[in-house]
Design an enzyme around this catalytic site. Structure first.
Site, short mmCIF file in Angstrom:
data_model
loop_
_atom_site.label_atom_id
_atom_site.label_comp_id
_atom_site.label_asym_id
_atom_site.label_seq_id
_atom_site.Cartn_x
_atom_site.Cartn_y
_atom_site.Cartn_z
CG ASP A 16 1.38 -3.16 10.41
OD1 ASP A 16 2.26 -2.48 9.87
OD2 ASP A 16 0.64 -3.94 9.78
CG ASP A 60 2.88 -6.79 7.37
OD1 ASP A 60 2.43 -6.13 6.42
OD2 ASP A 60 2.17 -7.52 8.09
NE ARG A 109 -2.57 -3.99 -1.26
CZ ARG A 109 -2.06 -3.54 -0.10
NH1 ARG A 109 -1.09 -4.20 0.49
NH2 ARG A 109 -2.52 -2.45 0.46
N GLY A 114 0.83 -1.21 0.00
CA GLY A 114 0.00 0.00 0.00
C GLY A 114 0.86 1.25 0.00
CG ASP A 128 -1.58 -0.52 8.20
OD1 ASP A 128 -2.48 0.33 8.09
OD2 ASP A 128 -1.45 -1.49 7.43
P1 ATP Z 1 0.78 -2.41 3.63
O1 ATP Z 1 1.24 -2.55 5.05
O2 ATP Z 1 0.61 -0.99 3.25
O3 ATP Z 1 -0.37 -3.29 3.26
P2 ATP Z 1 2.57 -4.39 2.58
O4 ATP Z 1 3.99 -4.33 2.14
O5 ATP Z 1 2.29 -5.17 3.84
O6 ATP Z 1 2.02 -2.91 2.70
P3 ATP Z 1 1.35 -6.48 0.99
O7 ATP Z 1 0.43 -6.42 -0.17
O8 ATP Z 1 0.97 -7.30 2.16
O9 ATP Z 1 1.67 -4.97 1.40
O10 ATP Z 1 2.76 -7.06 0.47
C1 ATP Z 1 3.38 -6.51 -0.68
C2 ATP Z 1 3.81 -7.61 -1.63
O11 ATP Z 1 4.84 -8.40 -1.00
C3 ATP Z 1 2.73 -8.62 -1.98
O12 ATP Z 1 1.85 -8.15 -2.96
C4 ATP Z 1 3.57 -9.78 -2.46
O13 ATP Z 1 3.99 -9.58 -3.79
C5 ATP Z 1 4.81 -9.71 -1.56
N1 ATP Z 1 4.70 -10.73 -0.49
C6 ATP Z 1 4.00 -10.65 0.65
N2 ATP Z 1 4.12 -11.78 1.39
C7 ATP Z 1 4.93 -12.61 0.67
C8 ATP Z 1 5.44 -13.94 0.86
N3 ATP Z 1 5.17 -14.65 1.97
N4 ATP Z 1 6.23 -14.46 -0.11
C9 ATP Z 1 6.53 -13.75 -1.22
N5 ATP Z 1 6.10 -12.51 -1.47
C10 ATP Z 1 5.29 -11.93 -0.53
#
Ligand code: ATP
Length: 322
Positions: free
Chosen positions: A130, A103, A72, A11, A128
């Site tokens: 978090d 995360d 994402r 995000g 977040d």
């Molecule tokens: P926000 O906190 O704003 O949601 P974020 O980084 O947590 O941001 P996510 O969509 O959860 O956003 O993660 C970003 C991208 O990281 C995912 O779309 C995916 O491509 C990759 N990703 C997340 N978890 C994994 C995993 N276990 N293995 C491989 N890639 C991952």
């Protein structure tokens, strides 16, 4: 280190651009080539690499969103997707990566590290807050200020009509936006995923507020276990039919807007520190600021949620909104 890449992922959050600016200019200062990767991990897979220099990050410190765009990526969750990403990183001679994200982005980097030895250093770009290992994530302060500004406006109309408002804010797993913004607006109650929501108890607390109070604001984190602002408002209305209730979902305005001064300063410090961390040989860690000092936390610890909130804060909310 001669060449690094930088991407924004997950995000978007206000301050990502300020962080990107710091990464690019710190690298340029140290005579390291920098490539920006568009659209998060998707761009790494689809070879959307662009050359960056000091000028390409001019006039962005004050802009919300991310000029590199973000995504994402479901493809990066697969081995085939990560293989393609690795091929592209190697093709461009990338020796280190700065990833600005939340995360999920760091979990992705961790997964990637099992098949590739290119070091990744993260900057916590998420509204977040978090993540473990930093007092504030990039965008959290701006998001809270956006909520506070919006709820101040809602308070005006709530007071004029003697209404009870339920305002839903972002936070699927963490109620930190709700908690801090709720304190900032003097909310009558704050409902968050980390604590149990008891509708009967909420009704009693509303009834016990002082009689002269005309408006009431309840801040609801979207991930609250009782099921979101609309459902909670319905339940409360059943027990308090005399209340004129309304619901507002703040939604994506919480992600946008110019970053606050605090977010600009923090993200500049983190982007600067991330490049120097790569130069020092650090990898698979997140840059954070704890007690005003730059600290590094391994990705596996940074992504661990800590659902414990300071119980004094919740107690204080109830007392101060008498
Ligand atoms: P926000 O906190 O704003 O949601 P974020 O980084 O947590 O941001 P996510 O969509 O959860 O956003 O993660 C970003 C991208 O990281 C995912 O779309 C995916 O491509 C990759 N990703 C997340 N978890 C994994 C995993 N276990 N293995 C491989 N890639 C991952």
């Amino acid at each position: 280190m001669k060449k690094i890449a930088v991407l924004t992922s997950g995000g978007d959050s206000p301050g990502m651009n300020a962080c990107l600016r710091a990464v690019v200019r710190t690298a340029v200062y140290h005579k390291i080539e920098v490539m920006g990767i568009m659209h998060g991990y998707n761009g790494m897979i689809k070879d959307e690499f662009i050359k960056m220099d000091a000028k390409s990050v001019a006039s962005i410190i004050n802009r919300g969103g991310t000029i590199l765009k973000t995504a994402r990526s479901t493809e990066f969750m697969t081995t085939e997707g990560r293989d393609k990403a690795l091929t592209n990183l190697k093709k461009h001679g990338i020796e280190g990566v700065v990833i600005i994200g939340g995360d999920g982005s760091f979990k992705g980097a961790l997964e990637f590290s099992t098949m590739c030895d290119i070091p990744f250093v993260g900057c916590p770009g998420t509204i977040d807050n978090d993540l473990q290992g930093t007092d504030f994530t990039i965008g959290y302060d701006t998001a809270i200020n956006t909520v506070v500004e919006a709820v101040d406006k809602i308070r005006d109309t709530a007071e004029s009509h003697d209404r009870l408002f339920f305002v839903e804010v972002m936070g699927r797993d963490a109620g930190l936006i709700a908690l801090r913004a709720g304190i900032g607006v003097g909310a009558e109650s704050i409902l968050i995923p980390e604590t149990k929501t008891d509708i009967d108890d909420l009704v009693v607390r509303l009834k016990n507020k002082r009689k002269s109070k005309t408006s009431k604001i309840i801040i609801v984190a979207e991930g609250d276990e009782a099921g979101g602002a609309f459902k909670i408002a319905q339940e409360v209305k059943k027990q308090l039919p005399e209340y004129d209730t309304r619901v507002t979902i703040l939604g994506h305005i919480q992600r946008g807007g110019n970053p606050s001064a605090m977010d600009r300063v923090n993200s500049s410090r983190m982007g600067f520190a991330a490049v120097e961390a790569l130069m020092q040989g650090k990898k698979n860690c997140m840059v954070g600021i704890i007690n005003k000092k730059i600290e590094y936390t391994p990705f596996e610890n940074a992504v661990k949620h800590n659902p414990e909130l300071d119980p004094d804060l919740m107690r204080m909310v109830n007392i101060l909104s008498m």
